[in-house]
Design an enzyme around this catalytic site. Sequence first.
Site, PDB file in Angstrom:
ATOM      1  N   ASP A  15      -2.905 -63.013  72.264  1.00 24.50           N
ATOM      2  CA  ASP A  15      -2.560 -63.644  71.001  1.00 24.50           C
ATOM      3  C   ASP A  15      -2.022 -62.524  70.096  1.00 24.50           C
ATOM      4  OD1 ASP A  15      -2.574 -65.537  68.832  1.00 24.50           O
ATOM      5  OD2 ASP A  15      -4.426 -64.585  68.125  1.00 24.50           O
ATOM      6  N   LEU A  16      -1.326 -62.893  69.037  1.00 25.53           N
ATOM      7  CA  LEU A  16      -0.755 -61.853  68.165  1.00 25.53           C
ATOM      8  C   LEU A  16      -1.584 -61.642  66.890  1.00 25.53           C
ATOM      9  CD1 LEU A  16       1.623 -59.943  67.354  1.00 25.53           C
ATOM     10  CD2 LEU A  16       2.714 -61.946  66.349  1.00 25.53           C
ATOM     11  N   ASP A  17      -1.575 -62.676  66.032  1.00 27.03           N
ATOM     12  CA  ASP A  17      -2.224 -62.561  64.715  1.00 27.03           C
ATOM     13  C   ASP A  17      -3.731 -62.395  64.873  1.00 27.03           C
ATOM     14  OD1 ASP A  17       0.227 -63.053  63.317  1.00 27.03           O
ATOM     15  OD2 ASP A  17      -0.001 -65.192  63.708  1.00 27.03           O
ATOM     16  N   THR A  23      -2.533 -59.550  60.903  1.00 31.28           N
ATOM     17  CA  THR A  23      -1.782 -60.499  60.067  1.00 31.28           C
ATOM     18  C   THR A  23      -2.627 -61.705  59.680  1.00 31.28           C
ATOM     19  OG1 THR A  23      -0.875 -61.091  62.185  1.00 31.28           O
ATOM     20  CG2 THR A  23       0.626 -60.006  60.650  1.00 31.28           C
ATOM     21  N   LYS A  51      -7.284 -70.338  61.891  1.00 30.17           N
ATOM     22  CA  LYS A  51      -6.806 -69.336  62.847  1.00 30.17           C
ATOM     23  C   LYS A  51      -6.345 -70.004  64.137  1.00 30.17           C
ATOM     24  CE  LYS A  51      -9.426 -65.402  61.136  1.00 30.17           C
ATOM     25  NZ  LYS A  51     -10.532 -64.472  61.401  1.00 30.17           N
ATOM     26  N   GLY A  52      -5.194 -69.596  64.622  1.00 29.30           N
ATOM     27  CA  GLY A  52      -4.653 -70.147  65.865  1.00 29.30           C
ATOM     28  C   GLY A  52      -3.983 -71.501  65.692  1.00 29.30           C
ATOM     29  N   VAL A  53      -4.100 -72.054  64.490  1.00 31.20           N
ATOM     30  CA  VAL A  53      -3.583 -73.406  64.216  1.00 31.20           C
ATOM     31  C   VAL A  53      -2.161 -73.306  63.638  1.00 31.20           C
ATOM     32  CG1 VAL A  53      -4.004 -75.425  62.747  1.00 31.20           C
ATOM     33  CG2 VAL A  53      -5.914 -74.284  63.862  1.00 31.20           C
ATOM     34  N   ARG A  55       1.381 -73.895  61.550  1.00 30.60           N
ATOM     35  CA  ARG A  55       1.625 -73.897  60.103  1.00 30.60           C
ATOM     36  C   ARG A  55       1.418 -75.294  59.513  1.00 30.60           C
ATOM     37  NH1 ARG A  55       7.395 -71.623  58.777  1.00 30.60           N
ATOM     38  NH2 ARG A  55       6.696 -70.137  60.359  1.00 30.60           N
ATOM     39  N   SER A 120       1.280 -66.941  71.346  1.00 31.48           N
ATOM     40  CA  SER A 120       0.952 -67.080  69.920  1.00 31.48           C
ATOM     41  C   SER A 120       1.426 -68.417  69.369  1.00 31.48           C
ATOM     42  CB  SER A 120       1.644 -65.950  69.151  1.00 31.48           C
ATOM     43  OG  SER A 120       1.642 -66.207  67.762  1.00 31.48           O
ATOM     44  N   ALA A 121       0.713 -68.924  68.363  1.00 33.28           N
ATOM     45  CA  ALA A 121       1.124 -70.169  67.701  1.00 33.28           C
ATOM     46  C   ALA A 121       2.201 -69.917  66.650  1.00 33.28           C
ATOM     47  CB  ALA A 121      -0.089 -70.801  67.025  1.00 33.28           C
ATOM     48  N   SER A 122       2.444 -68.641  66.358  1.00 31.41           N
ATOM     49  CA  SER A 122       3.311 -68.326  65.219  1.00 31.41           C
ATOM     50  C   SER A 122       4.801 -68.422  65.542  1.00 31.41           C
ATOM     51  CB  SER A 122       3.012 -66.912  64.735  1.00 31.41           C
ATOM     52  OG  SER A 122       3.960 -66.529  63.765  1.00 31.41           O
ATOM     53  N   LYS A 123       5.532 -68.986  64.575  1.00 26.17           N
ATOM     54  CA  LYS A 123       6.993 -69.019  64.697  1.00 26.17           C
ATOM     55  C   LYS A 123       7.589 -67.696  64.222  1.00 26.17           C
ATOM     56  CE  LYS A 123       7.443 -73.959  64.432  1.00 26.17           C
ATOM     57  NZ  LYS A 123       7.840 -75.159  63.731  1.00 26.17           N
ATOM     58  N   ASN A 124       6.743 -66.850  63.658  1.00 25.90           N
ATOM     59  CA  ASN A 124       7.197 -65.534  63.196  1.00 25.90           C
ATOM     60  C   ASN A 124       6.898 -64.435  64.206  1.00 25.90           C
ATOM     61  OD1 ASN A 124       8.030 -66.328  60.446  1.00 25.90           O
ATOM     62  ND2 ASN A 124       5.856 -66.732  60.128  1.00 25.90           N
ATOM     63  N   LYS A 151      -2.746 -74.943  70.046  1.00 26.73           N
ATOM     64  CA  LYS A 151      -4.090 -74.581  70.469  1.00 26.73           C
ATOM     65  C   LYS A 151      -5.061 -75.494  69.700  1.00 26.73           C
ATOM     66  CE  LYS A 151      -2.689 -69.700  70.757  1.00 26.73           C
ATOM     67  NZ  LYS A 151      -2.796 -68.353  70.158  1.00 26.73           N
ATOM     68  N   GLU A 175      -8.075 -63.351  72.357  1.00 27.66           N
ATOM     69  CA  GLU A 175      -7.940 -64.291  71.244  1.00 27.66           C
ATOM     70  C   GLU A 175      -8.921 -64.001  70.118  1.00 27.66           C
ATOM     71  OE1 GLU A 175      -6.843 -66.745  69.572  1.00 27.66           O
ATOM     72  OE2 GLU A 175      -5.170 -67.405  70.807  1.00 27.66           O
ATOM     73  N   ASP A 176      -8.494 -64.175  68.872  1.00 24.34           N
ATOM     74  CA  ASP A 176      -9.432 -64.019  67.751  1.00 24.34           C
ATOM     75  C   ASP A 176      -9.834 -65.361  67.161  1.00 24.34           C
ATOM     76  OD1 ASP A 176      -6.848 -64.533  66.595  1.00 24.34           O
ATOM     77  OD2 ASP A 176      -7.671 -63.898  64.665  1.00 24.34           O
TER      78      ASP A 176
HETATM   79  C1  BG6 Z   1      -1.343 -68.248  64.333  1.00 26.15           C
HETATM   80  C2  BG6 Z   1      -2.239 -67.906  63.161  1.00 26.15           C
HETATM   81  O1  BG6 Z   1      -1.190 -67.126  65.138  1.00 26.15           O
HETATM   82  O2  BG6 Z   1      -0.068 -68.678  63.889  1.00 26.15           O
HETATM   83  C3  BG6 Z   1      -2.298 -69.075  62.183  1.00 26.15           C
HETATM   84  O3  BG6 Z   1      -3.540 -67.622  63.639  1.00 26.15           O
HETATM   85  C4  BG6 Z   1      -0.886 -69.476  61.772  1.00 26.15           C
HETATM   86  O4  BG6 Z   1      -3.056 -68.692  61.055  1.00 26.15           O
HETATM   87  C5  BG6 Z   1      -0.081 -69.815  63.011  1.00 26.15           C
HETATM   88  O5  BG6 Z   1      -0.923 -70.598  60.911  1.00 26.15           O
HETATM   89  C6  BG6 Z   1       1.346 -70.214  62.691  1.00 26.15           C
HETATM   90  O6  BG6 Z   1       1.999 -69.113  62.164  1.00 26.15           O
HETATM   91  P1  BG6 Z   1       3.420 -69.111  61.461  1.00 26.15           P
HETATM   92  O7  BG6 Z   1       3.740 -67.632  61.400  1.00 26.15           O
HETATM   93  O8  BG6 Z   1       4.357 -69.855  62.350  1.00 26.15           O
HETATM   94  O9  BG6 Z   1       3.262 -69.743  60.126  1.00 26.15           O
HETATM   95 MG    MG Z   2      -4.922 -65.155  66.267  1.00 28.69          MG
END
Ligand code: BG6
Ligand code: MG
Length: 226
Positions: A15-17, A23, A51-53, A55, A120-124, A151, A175-176
């Site tokens: 996982d990233l964040d 982050t 966390k992990g959820v 946006r 990772s769940a993040s789009k960033n 997730k 994973e955190d």
């Molecule tokens: C997860 C974070 O990695 O990414 C969440 O744990 C976050 O807190 C999710 O909401 C979505 O991230 P982003 O960068 O697409 O807003």
């Molecule tokens: Mg995380």
Amino acid sequence: MTQHKMNSDKAFIFDLDGVIVDTAKFHFLAWRKLANDLGFDFTEEQNEQLKGVSRIESLKKILKWGNMELSEEEFNSQMARKNENYLSCVDEMDNAEILPGVSKVFEYLMEHNIPFALGSASKNARTILKKIDLYKKFDAIVDGTDVSKAKPDPEVFLIAAEKLNTAPENCVVFEDSVAGVQAANAGKMTSIGIGDQKVLHEADYIFSDFTEIDIEFIKKLLRKEK
Ligand code: BG6
Ligand code: MG
């Protein structure tokens, strides 16, 4: 993926964040500011549920906590504002932000040709990986732009396993988040929780951070039958 990496029967997924970089604290600050601007607050304990959820799911949860409903337009503009805020923190990042103990694990995996992916769940995620100079190191990257189910659904990790050409049972996930540990378990992978033991008790192994993980433990994971 490079051909020689096919030899390893184990693969690692990170996982990233909150695992590779801290982050998670930027997400918390940005969401909290959004809530405060709307006139309410939430606790660090509630934040564990974010966390992990994704946006969109995060904002839905936060609005529920504040007993608020927004029009679709306002919802989208709040979400965009949160992301702008978050990205202003990300913008300051460089590879000094990689959390202590993480790089030695990556170095070991690279030296021994063990494949590893981001899940990772993040789009960033890709933006962040580039900022911290890790983008090219991964054999596969699966992030919030690649999945349809968030997730605790195992989709993100199953896609990563497939890209690494490794059976899910042979994957180890770091994973955190509670949702992420559940996703790894649902995918029949070995789950390593990074954080608070009380929060992440469903994980197969738990460490407070990567400084507690030594190479002997990584070797043990590589030998492990699941
Ligand atoms: C997860 C974070 O990695 O990414 C969440 O744990 C976050 O807190 C999710 O909401 C979505 O991230 P982003 O960068 O697409 O807003
Ligand atoms: Mg995380």
